[in-house]
Design an enzyme around this catalytic site. Structure first.
Site, PDB file in Angstrom:
ATOM      1  N   TYR A   1     -10.776   3.111   5.148  1.00 57.84           N
ATOM      2  CA  TYR A   1      -9.730   2.678   4.224  1.00 57.84           C
ATOM      3  C   TYR A   1     -10.288   1.656   3.238  1.00 57.84           C
ATOM      4  CZ  TYR A   1      -4.929   1.484   2.864  1.00 57.84           C
ATOM      5  OH  TYR A   1      -3.758   1.299   2.171  1.00 57.84           O
TER       6      TYR A   1
ATOM      7  N   SER B   1       0.791  -1.236   0.000  1.00 57.27           N
ATOM      8  CA  SER B   1       0.000   0.000   0.000  1.00 57.27           C
ATOM      9  C   SER B   1       0.816   1.276   0.000  1.00 57.27           C
ATOM     10  CB  SER B   1      -0.964   0.009   1.185  1.00 57.27           C
ATOM     11  OG  SER B   1      -2.042  -0.857   0.938  1.00 57.27           O
TER      12      SER B   1
ATOM     13  N   GLY C   1       2.577  -0.660   4.298  1.00 60.72           N
ATOM     14  CA  GLY C   1       1.869  -1.581   3.421  1.00 60.72           C
ATOM     15  C   GLY C   1       1.960  -3.015   3.892  1.00 60.72           C
TER      16      GLY C   1
ATOM     17  N   ASN D   1      -9.142  -0.117  -0.608  1.00 63.07           N
ATOM     18  CA  ASN D   1      -8.264  -0.238  -1.765  1.00 63.07           C
ATOM     19  C   ASN D   1      -8.979   0.098  -3.068  1.00 63.07           C
ATOM     20  OD1 ASN D   1      -5.544  -1.491  -0.812  1.00 63.07           O
ATOM     21  ND2 ASN D   1      -7.111  -2.641   0.294  1.00 63.07           N
TER      22      ASN D   1
END
Length: 375
Positions: free
Chosen positions: A184, A88, A330, A186
């Site tokens: 959060y 990430s 990440g 993705n």
């Protein structure tokens, strides 16, 4: 690589070099510094197979560290400043490209994503007319995450994903966080990558390479091509277990496409530091766009300290020595990284070669990062 003082002390003992003036023959050797102790603890107490770190001072001086083994089968050492999947952390790179396009007048942060990706975000629960570019980058879009649909990471180790597959999987869900609330996801950065490609007419990996990696001379950072499951160059092996007590499975070779613009990059710790320092010093963004990137909202749960605030692809990290640093980090099967840069440009990146399986491990990773920046 151990702290310099320890390395020199060992060399003296092995070569029989004479004692320095005033040094006692019974004097204790210098103790390991805080970063080395932290890495050794992550391997010894927390059980990560390997760990590596790089700390960059404000004047560019860099010290690298390793602990544990880089290959459980052969017992090979962890390569100094080896390449890992930075997962990430890719979001920072993607956000920089979007903000560069904002600075070029090609993207409006507060325009709806429908303007750039017409018809893509549609459904009974989601509408691209109501979601802005800023909300994608700040995780306030309300879109659900596709990432938690996977229950066994080992089942998809070698599966290739198209970006639209991940968007469609997320939009097929009927529930998500509230629109405008920080959560959060993705999915936001997959859409940001698609936006970049629509505006520029070029692949997101190429834009990241040409706009960031090449200008900064990040020689150990690259975007894996389609079907590229290996990690090029020196790297520690990455390992995964679905639950505590399972044996380690080597997942070094895997398809990174599930991360794409949200998490596909490979880099070394020192390269991540160089990127962070260049970013905070204004080498990648115009002042107006850097200010937007550092305009934050509360981000509960982003780190274990509980007070993180999230900007546009970057978050705050409270330091025990006072003030804040700017962080991301990440998680990818086989690798976890934590990293941050202070407002004065000192940066640190720490990587371990497995995912944490307990909250206490995450806390100790963050404490190791704090030690690297505050020591």
């Amino acid at each position: 690589m151990k702290a310099l003082a320890v390395t020199l002390a060992t060399a003296v003992a092995l070569t029989g070099a004479p004692l320095a003036a005033g040094q006692s023959a019974t004097a204790k050797p210098p103790t390991r510094d805080a970063v080395q102790r932290a890495l050794d603890g992550l391997v010894g107490a927390d059980g990560f197979p390997g760990a590596l770190a790089s700390v960059r001072q404000t004047d560019g001086r860099t010290r690298d560290y390793t602990s544990g083994v880089g290959d459980l089968r052969t017992g090979a050492k962890v390569p100094v400043d080896g390449r890992v999947r930075i997962a990430s952390n890719t979001k920072m790179f993607t956000s920089v490209v979007v903000l560069q396009l904002v600075g070029e007048g090609k993207v409006d942060l507060d325009a709806p994503i429908e303007d750039y990706l017409p018809g893509l975000v549609r459904g009974d629960h989601w509408d691209g007319h109501d979601i802005t570019v800023r909300q994608l980058l700040q995780h306030t879009s309300g879109l659900p995450d596709y990432d938690d649909l996977v229950t066994d990471l080992l089942d998809i180790q070698h599966r290739y994903w198209e970006p639209r597959e991940m968007v469609d999987a997320a939009l097929a869900r009927t529930e998500g966080p509230g629109h405008g609330e920080w959560s959060y996801s993705n999915t936001n950065y997959i859409l940001a990558g698609l936006l970049v490609q629509k505006v520029t007419g070029r692949p997101i990996g190429e834009e990241i390479t040409n706009r960031i990696i090449t200008p900064l001379g990040l020689r150990d950072t690259y975007w894996p091509g389609v079907g590229d499951q290996e990690i090029r160059g020196a790297h520690p092996h990455g390992y995964h277990k679905n639950k505590p007590g399972d044996p380690w499975t080597d997942v070094t070779v895997m398809d990174p496409s599930m991360g794409w613009a949200a998490g596909q990059l490979i880099a070394s710790p020192s390269d991540v530091n160089r990127f962070l320092t260049a970013l905070i010093k204004g080498r990648l963004l115009k002042p107006a766009q850097l200010e937007q990137m550092q305009t934050t909202v509360d981000a509960p749960g982003f780190d274990t300290r509980g007070d993180a605030k999230y900007g546009l692809g970057i978050a705050t990290f409270t330091l025990t020595c006072g003030g804040i640093a700017w962080q991301h980090g990440g998680n990818s099967p086989g690798y976890t990284t934590v990293d941050a840069v202070t407002t004065t440009g000192k940066s640190a990146t720490i990587a371990v070669t497995a995912l944490p399986t307990a909250l206490e491990q995450v806390t100790r990773l963050e404490n190791a990062l704090d030690a690297a920046l505050c020591r």
